[in-house]
Design a protein around this motif. Structure first.
Motif, PDB file in Angstrom:
ATOM      1  N   SER A 177     -50.806  15.062   6.318  1.00 21.17           N
ATOM      2  CA  SER A 177     -49.977  15.052   5.100  1.00 21.17           C
ATOM      3  C   SER A 177     -48.879  16.102   5.170  1.00 21.17           C
ATOM      4  N   ALA A 178     -49.216  17.284   5.657  1.00 19.93           N
ATOM      5  CA  ALA A 178     -48.224  18.357   5.748  1.00 19.93           C
ATOM      6  C   ALA A 178     -47.118  18.000   6.740  1.00 19.93           C
TER       7      ALA A 178
ATOM      8  N   MET B 163     -56.885  24.234   5.731  1.00 22.16           N
ATOM      9  CA  MET B 163     -56.036  23.606   6.722  1.00 22.16           C
ATOM     10  C   MET B 163     -55.600  24.662   7.727  1.00 22.16           C
ATOM     11  N   ALA B 164     -55.686  24.331   8.980  1.00 20.74           N
ATOM     12  CA  ALA B 164     -55.283  25.232  10.063  1.00 20.74           C
ATOM     13  C   ALA B 164     -53.768  25.394  10.070  1.00 20.74           C
ATOM     14  N   ASP B 165     -53.298  26.535  10.570  1.00 22.96           N
ATOM     15  CA  ASP B 165     -51.869  26.729  10.766  1.00 22.96           C
ATOM     16  C   ASP B 165     -51.407  25.814  11.881  1.00 22.96           C
ATOM     17  N   TRP B 166     -50.299  25.148  11.676  1.00 27.83           N
ATOM     18  CA  TRP B 166     -49.782  24.207  12.651  1.00 27.83           C
ATOM     19  C   TRP B 166     -48.284  24.410  12.783  1.00 27.83           C
TER      20      TRP B 166
ATOM     21  N   ARG C  99     -40.230   3.173   2.830  1.00 28.97           N
ATOM     22  CA  ARG C  99     -39.843   3.896   1.623  1.00 28.97           C
ATOM     23  C   ARG C  99     -38.463   4.461   1.846  1.00 28.97           C
ATOM     24  N   ARG C 100     -37.731   4.646   0.752  1.00 29.06           N
ATOM     25  CA  ARG C 100     -36.401   5.233   0.812  1.00 29.06           C
ATOM     26  C   ARG C 100     -36.534   6.702   0.450  1.00 29.06           C
ATOM     27  N   ILE C 101     -35.797   7.545   1.160  1.00 33.60           N
ATOM     28  CA  ILE C 101     -35.832   8.984   0.937  1.00 33.60           C
ATOM     29  C   ILE C 101     -34.617   9.381   0.115  1.00 33.60           C
ATOM     30  N   SER C 102     -34.846  10.146  -0.927  1.00 35.55           N
ATOM     31  CA  SER C 102     -33.736  10.738  -1.678  1.00 35.55           C
ATOM     32  C   SER C 102     -34.214  12.056  -2.242  1.00 35.55           C
ATOM     33  N   ARG C 103     -33.299  12.978  -2.420  1.00 33.66           N
ATOM     34  CA  ARG C 103     -33.667  14.285  -2.992  1.00 33.66           C
ATOM     35  C   ARG C 103     -34.329  14.109  -4.354  1.00 33.66           C
ATOM     36  N   ALA C 104     -33.837  13.149  -5.122  1.00 34.42           N
ATOM     37  CA  ALA C 104     -34.372  12.940  -6.471  1.00 34.42           C
ATOM     38  C   ALA C 104     -35.781  12.357  -6.454  1.00 34.42           C
ATOM     39  N   SER C 105     -36.219  11.850  -5.304  1.00 34.10           N
ATOM     40  CA  SER C 105     -37.553  11.234  -5.256  1.00 34.10           C
ATOM     41  C   SER C 105     -38.668  12.249  -5.051  1.00 34.10           C
ATOM     42  N   TRP C 106     -38.312  13.539  -4.918  1.00 34.55           N
ATOM     43  CA  TRP C 106     -39.302  14.583  -4.685  1.00 34.55           C
ATOM     44  C   TRP C 106     -39.349  15.551  -5.858  1.00 34.55           C
ATOM     45  N   GLU C 107     -40.538  15.880  -6.270  1.00 34.48           N
ATOM     46  CA  GLU C 107     -40.744  16.910  -7.282  1.00 34.48           C
ATOM     47  C   GLU C 107     -41.835  17.840  -6.781  1.00 34.48           C
ATOM     48  N   ASN C 108     -41.506  19.114  -6.614  1.00 29.93           N
ATOM     49  CA  ASN C 108     -42.479  20.110  -6.160  1.00 29.93           C
ATOM     50  C   ASN C 108     -43.185  19.709  -4.868  1.00 29.93           C
ATOM     51  N   GLY C 109     -42.426  19.116  -3.933  1.00 28.82           N
ATOM     52  CA  GLY C 109     -42.986  18.775  -2.632  1.00 28.82           C
ATOM     53  C   GLY C 109     -43.858  17.534  -2.609  1.00 28.82           C
ATOM     54  N   VAL C 110     -43.893  16.783  -3.716  1.00 27.95           N
ATOM     55  CA  VAL C 110     -44.707  15.585  -3.782  1.00 27.95           C
ATOM     56  C   VAL C 110     -43.794  14.408  -4.098  1.00 27.95           C
ATOM     57  N   PRO C 111     -43.927  13.280  -3.385  1.00 31.39           N
ATOM     58  CA  PRO C 111     -43.069  12.138  -3.691  1.00 31.39           C
ATOM     59  C   PRO C 111     -43.384  11.597  -5.075  1.00 31.39           C
ATOM     60  N   VAL C 112     -42.340  11.308  -5.849  1.00 36.02           N
ATOM     61  CA  VAL C 112     -42.534  10.719  -7.162  1.00 36.02           C
ATOM     62  C   VAL C 112     -43.225   9.374  -6.970  1.00 36.02           C
ATOM     63  N   GLY C 113     -44.274   9.160  -7.738  1.00 30.59           N
ATOM     64  CA  GLY C 113     -45.055   7.947  -7.589  1.00 30.59           C
ATOM     65  C   GLY C 113     -46.173   8.070  -6.585  1.00 30.59           C
ATOM     66  N   GLY C 114     -46.260   9.201  -5.918  1.00 29.54           N
ATOM     67  CA  GLY C 114     -47.323   9.429  -4.944  1.00 29.54           C
ATOM     68  C   GLY C 114     -48.104  10.673  -5.299  1.00 29.54           C
ATOM     69  N   ALA C 115     -49.221  10.854  -4.668  1.00 29.76           N
ATOM     70  CA  ALA C 115     -50.036  12.045  -4.900  1.00 29.76           C
ATOM     71  C   ALA C 115     -50.279  12.735  -3.578  1.00 29.76           C
ATOM     72  N   ARG C 116     -50.672  13.968  -3.656  1.00 32.92           N
ATOM     73  CA  ARG C 116     -51.002  14.701  -2.427  1.00 32.92           C
ATOM     74  C   ARG C 116     -52.242  14.172  -1.789  1.00 32.92           C
TER      75      ARG C 116
END
Length: 160
Positions: free
Chosen positions: A93-94, A1-4, A143-160
């Motif tokens: 994605s980034a 991935m290029a720097d952006w 989608r609703r955003i919450s701090r608890a919905s993220w683990e290691n930069g990935v949305p819980v229930g989602g994949a990179r």
């Protein structure tokens, strides 16, 4: 991935964004029988708000854009366009991840619409967006955003 990088848009960016919109949406709008060479650009010009829009740059050059507009009940993710030769490179994605991780969005609902049949739908689904409704042209997602919905930069229930 290029720097952006992201920078705040200015009124001077409107024509670059309008042109990119026409290029990116053309195939989907033609497939849906909705492409109009003038209208696709004018709709962007009419709604362009640089206060809520960021330009995506690679090496200081225009590569895309994204807007996140506050509304009464949600923030609307709009005008998320990336130059065709950069699509699929991980930049989209980034950028989306960076926007969704903003502290000021904790607890907020993010809404968007994507054209029927657009491959961009998969990007949004990977980042935790779900379908709220659809019509023959658009799919409305949220989608609703919450701090608890993220683990290691990935949305819980989602994949990179």
């Amino acid at each position: 991935m290029a720097d952006w990088d992201l920078r705040q848009a200015s009124t001077a960016d409107v024509e670059d964004v309008a042109e990119l919109r026409a290029v990116v949406l053309r195939a989907d709008l033609e497939r849906l029988g909705r492409y109009d060479d003038v209208r696709v650009r004018q709709r962007l010009r009419d709604g362009f708000d640089p206060v809520h829009t960021w330009v995506i740059e690679i090496g200081g050059a225009f590569a895309g854009c994204v807007a996140l507009r506050p509304a009464d009940d949600a923030h609307w993710l709009e005008h998320f366009y990336l130059a065709p030769h950069l699509q699929g490179s991980g930049i989209g994605s980034a950028v989306l991840r960076r926007l969704l991780e903003r502290d000021d969005l904790a607890g907020a609902r993010i809404r968007l619409n994507v054209l029927q049949g657009s491959p961009a739908r998969r990007l949004y689904e990977r980042h935790g967006f779900t379908v709220e409704s659809e019509d023959p042209i658009d799919i409305f997602m949220a989608r609703r955003i919450s701090r608890a919905s993220w683990e290691n930069g990935v949305p819980v229930g989602g994949a990179r």
